[in-house]
Design an enzyme around this catalytic site. Sequence first.
Site, PDB file in Angstrom:
ATOM      1  CD  GLU A  79      41.052  43.632  37.242  1.00  0.00           C
ATOM      2  OE1 GLU A  79      40.450  43.686  36.158  1.00  0.00           O
ATOM      3  OE2 GLU A  79      40.483  43.793  38.352  1.00  0.00           O
ATOM      4  CD  GLU A  87      40.856  47.570  40.368  1.00  0.00           C
ATOM      5  OE1 GLU A  87      39.710  47.197  40.019  1.00  0.00           O
ATOM      6  OE2 GLU A  87      41.788  47.770  39.574  1.00  0.00           O
TER       7      GLU A  87
HETATM    8  O1  AHR Z   1      37.694  49.723  38.979  1.00  0.00           O
HETATM    9  C1  AHR Z   1      37.100  49.467  37.755  1.00  0.00           C
HETATM   10  C2  AHR Z   1      37.827  48.389  36.966  1.00  0.00           C
HETATM   11  O2  AHR Z   1      37.650  47.146  37.589  1.00  0.00           O
HETATM   12  C3  AHR Z   1      39.310  48.534  36.880  1.00  0.00           C
HETATM   13  O3  AHR Z   1      39.698  49.361  35.825  1.00  0.00           O
HETATM   14  C4  AHR Z   1      39.775  47.133  36.644  1.00  0.00           C
HETATM   15  O4  AHR Z   1      41.064  46.900  37.150  1.00  0.00           O
HETATM   16  C5  AHR Z   1      38.708  46.279  37.295  1.00  0.00           C
HETATM   17  O5  AHR Z   1      38.275  45.277  36.448  1.00  0.00           O
END
Ligand code: AHR
Length: 519
Positions: free
Chosen positions: A173, A292
Amino acid sequence: MQTARVVVDKDFRIGEIDPRLYGSFVEHLGRCVYGGIFEPGHPAADEMGFRQDVLDLVRELGVPFVRYPGGNFVSGYDWRDGVGPVEDRPRRLDLAWMSTETNAVGTNEFAAWAARAGAEVNLAVNLGTAGIDEARALVEYCNHPGGSYWSDLRRAHGVAEPHAIKTWCLGNEMDAVWQLGHKTADEYGRLACQTAIAMTWVDPAIELVACGSSHARMPTFPQWEASVLDHVYEYVDYLSLHTYARNLDDDLGTFLAQSLAMDAQIEAVAATCDFVKAKKRLKKTMMLAFDEWNVWYHTRDADKALLREAPWRVAPPLCEEPYTLEDALVVGCMVISLLKHADRVKIACLAQLVNAIAPISTRRGGGAWRQTTFFPFLHASRYGRGAALDVQVSSPCYANAEFDAVPLLEATATYDEEREALTIFAVNRGQEDALRLEGDIRAFPGYKVVEHLVLRHENPKAVNTLARPTEVAPHGGDAGCRDGALTATLPRLSWNVIRLGGAPAHATERTHGRAEHPH
Ligand code: AHR
């Protein structure tokens, strides 16, 4: 009762389902590692401190691929802190989650845990506070057989054989202001490109994932993707996507439609990749890593308060979402979205695995249980194998301010030719009534219903707890099939899995779904 129809044909294929579509994610966040997968002294802990009850649930879930160690955490992480004698490892402030990191678990321990779980490790490198040198050293430490500084250090740490880690994420990210060392697309693109080159010079067998946007509502989406790919397209294999569905206004109709936004996000990112491919006149098609995805909204305010009042704790109970039936339905719709894009999405990671936004929960010193979201993921990872089919769906819709018309039925199908197994996954988004499903499966002559699993509850806000671990659990449904005509009742607000089989070994001769099923 309204009716929705599906036409399923084995010749209409989206693509082969990569098993890594059922990946997950373990971050040094809250109690995911400490008090989750790792709890020395727990009655179920093995000699390394890994909880066997948690490992049993992970194996049941069928997770073949696990991303590690973050997440936001990785952008401030020095992997060298987490190797070597445990007593020599430093305690560090983890700025991402305002916690204290003991480093009791690091790369080698996690690889050992993943081997026990039967999962492949997907490592992320720090491109926030670190860069090319730390990344290439980590590849050498993990994958080089020996005879060099970092590989010999691994051997000195008691790991003779290389970990042979194939898939690596180039940071996390990096477009986000909340990320340590966040960058502009050009800054990140250049760094990712140079790091990718160095890492593949150490081990040409690795595959790389470049960071896409943190979510599709980012102001720089999808220009971020286009700019980053300008730098790295030739050097990476996947571009990442992230999304977390939320229901902040308790508006169930909109919440249940979040998978439509996920469909749009995947299609926008694929289109952006194809634009860069055309611009650069390349042959390679960029694949996607949705590394994610989940539902996440219940605990955000409580987490902020907890960190404000008591920062820098070891493994604070962060992001411990109590998932409802509603949340499980959204997870089910999101899995369907991934399957519908199986031609481009080759990797996906349910974020995360234990305690923090997770399908598995634990009590410190106590038991472990399955959250509601465990079940749609389990069913997909167990039965959603082979080819993803392009199912024609005709469904009544409901009106929605954000999405205009939302189909009551969300559905897709998978076909495992070798096992003669056809599986239909279906969600009834209807809040009031059951939906009658009619299916044309004439392309599967002789197929019978093996099982119809239904996840539902009178109370859509119902959750599972340690005291009531099966409050929300699958039961049998009424699906039947005769002469290529499938029928089923999909109860209001329900997740359904209709398994059909061709060979006698897979299909019973009855025409209706079984009455009761433990999972
Ligand atoms: O999964 C939780 C968080 O969400 C992770 O650390 C991040 O990559 C995202 O913002």
